[in-house]
Design a protein around this motif. Structure first.
Motif, PDB file in Angstrom:
ATOM      1  N   THR A  10       5.208 -27.667  10.342  1.00  0.00           N
ATOM      2  CA  THR A  10       4.456 -26.540  10.896  1.00  0.00           C
ATOM      3  C   THR A  10       5.180 -25.881  12.069  1.00  0.00           C
ATOM      4  O   THR A  10       4.767 -24.811  12.507  1.00  0.00           O
ATOM      5  N   SER A  12       5.091 -27.072  14.993  1.00  0.00           N
ATOM      6  CA  SER A  12       4.317 -27.400  16.187  1.00  0.00           C
ATOM      7  C   SER A  12       3.972 -28.879  16.199  1.00  0.00           C
ATOM      8  O   SER A  12       3.544 -29.421  15.174  1.00  0.00           O
ATOM      9  N   TRP A  14       1.479 -29.990  17.542  1.00  0.00           N
ATOM     10  CA  TRP A  14       0.019 -30.048  17.554  1.00  0.00           C
ATOM     11  C   TRP A  14      -0.609 -29.738  16.194  1.00  0.00           C
ATOM     12  O   TRP A  14      -1.836 -29.683  16.079  1.00  0.00           O
ATOM     13  N   ALA A  15       0.188 -29.523  15.176  1.00  0.00           N
ATOM     14  CA  ALA A  15      -0.344 -29.213  13.839  1.00  0.00           C
ATOM     15  C   ALA A  15       0.393 -30.031  12.790  1.00  0.00           C
ATOM     16  O   ALA A  15       1.618 -30.092  12.800  1.00  0.00           O
ATOM     17  N   HIS A  97     -10.382 -28.487  17.383  1.00  0.00           N
ATOM     18  CA  HIS A  97      -9.261 -28.561  16.455  1.00  0.00           C
ATOM     19  C   HIS A  97      -9.807 -28.270  15.055  1.00  0.00           C
ATOM     20  O   HIS A  97     -10.974 -28.473  14.773  1.00  0.00           O
ATOM     21  N   ASP A 118      -5.010 -28.697  12.621  1.00  0.00           N
ATOM     22  CA  ASP A 118      -4.434 -27.802  13.616  1.00  0.00           C
ATOM     23  C   ASP A 118      -5.115 -27.982  14.966  1.00  0.00           C
ATOM     24  O   ASP A 118      -6.230 -27.516  15.178  1.00  0.00           O
ATOM     25  N   ARG A 120      -3.738 -26.858  17.746  1.00  0.00           N
ATOM     26  CA  ARG A 120      -3.322 -25.796  18.665  1.00  0.00           C
ATOM     27  C   ARG A 120      -4.533 -25.075  19.239  1.00  0.00           C
ATOM     28  O   ARG A 120      -4.446 -24.449  20.293  1.00  0.00           O
ATOM     29  N   THR A 121      -5.668 -25.172  18.560  1.00  0.00           N
ATOM     30  CA  THR A 121      -6.906 -24.539  19.010  1.00  0.00           C
ATOM     31  C   THR A 121      -7.811 -25.522  19.764  1.00  0.00           C
ATOM     32  O   THR A 121      -8.897 -25.141  20.191  1.00  0.00           O
ATOM     33  N   PRO A 125      -5.010 -30.370  23.472  1.00  0.00           N
ATOM     34  CA  PRO A 125      -4.244 -31.040  22.415  1.00  0.00           C
ATOM     35  C   PRO A 125      -3.606 -32.374  22.807  1.00  0.00           C
ATOM     36  O   PRO A 125      -3.630 -33.316  21.996  1.00  0.00           O
ATOM     37  N   TYR A 134      -2.546 -37.283  15.559  1.00  0.00           N
ATOM     38  CA  TYR A 134      -1.515 -36.530  14.848  1.00  0.00           C
ATOM     39  C   TYR A 134      -0.918 -37.336  13.696  1.00  0.00           C
ATOM     40  O   TYR A 134      -0.832 -36.843  12.572  1.00  0.00           O
TER      41      TYR A 134
END
Length: 164
Positions: A10, A12, A14-15, A97, A118, A120-121, A125, A134
């Motif tokens: 991804t 990221s 965080w995803a 998330h 995800d 990131r939201t 995180p 994760y």
């Protein structure tokens, strides 16, 4: 050979995501995803138990509760925050998330499905690292996609045709 989901980078930390090809039309796959009563059947994390509240079919802004279990039973209340009929659906709970599914028809009878955990939201995180969210979710999204593929291709998903 048993089906396997492909891990997707991804870009990221965080995803976490994976994808799989499902030999079914995108709408058939989407109908399963939009039916919270079926989420426990394809959940690869082993934590989703059953829908406890909410509509039979999800839509943008829909709220639904799920019975969960990680060591002890608990409940989550989720809200659908992304929705494009037959193509994309995502929901989140209080910590924000998201679990997102994106469907890309390859032709009339095959669909590429990508699931993303995800964060990131999320509200914060880095806090999810403390519970190994994760790594755990990387495995869970891949397992969920394999289970979803089997359900849809074998016709074991409940029909949502005619649902509101």
């Amino acid at each position: 050979m048993a089906p396997r989901a492909e891990i997707v980078d991804t870009g990221s930390r965080w995803a976490k995501a994976a994808r799989i090809r499902v030999d079914a039309p995108a709408q058939a796959v989407f109908d399963v995803l939009a039916s919270p009563a079926q989420h426990s059947a394809f959940d690869g994390s082993g934590t989703v138990r059953a829908q406890v509240s909410g509509p039979e079919r999800l839509s943008l802004g829909a709220r639904f509760g799920m019975g969960m279990r990680i060591r002890l039973p608990y409940r989550t209340d989720n809200t659908v925050v992304e929705f494009e009929e037959g193509r994309r659906i995502a929901w989140c709970h209080f910590f924000r998330h998201r679990w997102r599914y994106q469907l890309h028809p390859l032709d009339d009878d095959r669909t590429l499905v990508t699931e993303t955990f995800d964060a990131r939201t999320a509200l914060f995180p880095p806090a999810l690292m403390a519970i190994n969210a994760y790594d755990n979710n990387q495995v869970a999204v891949a397992k969920s996609l394999v289970r979803l593929k089997r359900m849809v291709e074998q016709g074991t998903a409940e029909s949502t045709e005619g649902a509101p």
